[in-house]
Write a protein that holds these residues in place. Structure first.
Motif: not given
Length: 127
Positions: A11, A15, A18, A46, A49, A69, A72, A74
């Motif tokens: 995961s 991320l 991405d 990112f 976060q 969770s 993301q 942005v």
């Protein structure tokens, strides 16, 4: 336990890939609009976060899947380019693009190594 660790690692890697891809797009937009009066450059939020995850790791804790969770990558708008030196701004954006390219390639290499390890584990398990 290994399965949960594998899921969290996968995961995180997804991320990060991405975010790097989105960052490449953002920087390319900034370069394309370097001479556009009033253009507000964009950046990817990112890394900020991930602060809570960094704190957890620094305190000896473990990263759990639910901690990812809400994360993301942005795009955010910044302050418009000023009337300053466009060449310097272009140089900075080009350097960011080169740095992001190296970062993305490193992430892909890590993904390839992980897939190779998983493939080896599967092959060894069949023997």
């Amino acid at each position: 336990m290994i399965h949960k660790t594998e899921a969290v690692t996968s995961s995180m890697l997804k991320l990060a890939l991405d975010a790097a891809s989105l960052n490449h797009q953002a920087i390319a937009n900034n370069i394309a609009n370097i001479n556009t009066v009033g253009y507000s450059p964009v950046r990817v939020n990112f890394e900020e976060q991930l602060d809570s995850i960094r704190q957890t790791l620094e305190q000896g804790g473990k990263v759990k899947a639910d901690m990812l969770s809400g994360i993301q990558p942005v795009i955010e708008r910044g302050q418009p380019f000023g009337d300053g030196d466009r060449t310097a701004t272009l140089d900075m954006e080009t350097a960011k693009l080169a740095e992001n390219t190296v970062h993305y390639e490193a992430l892909l290499k890590v993904m390839g190594m992980r897939m190779s390890m998983v493939g080896s584990a599967i092959s060894e398990g069949k023997r």
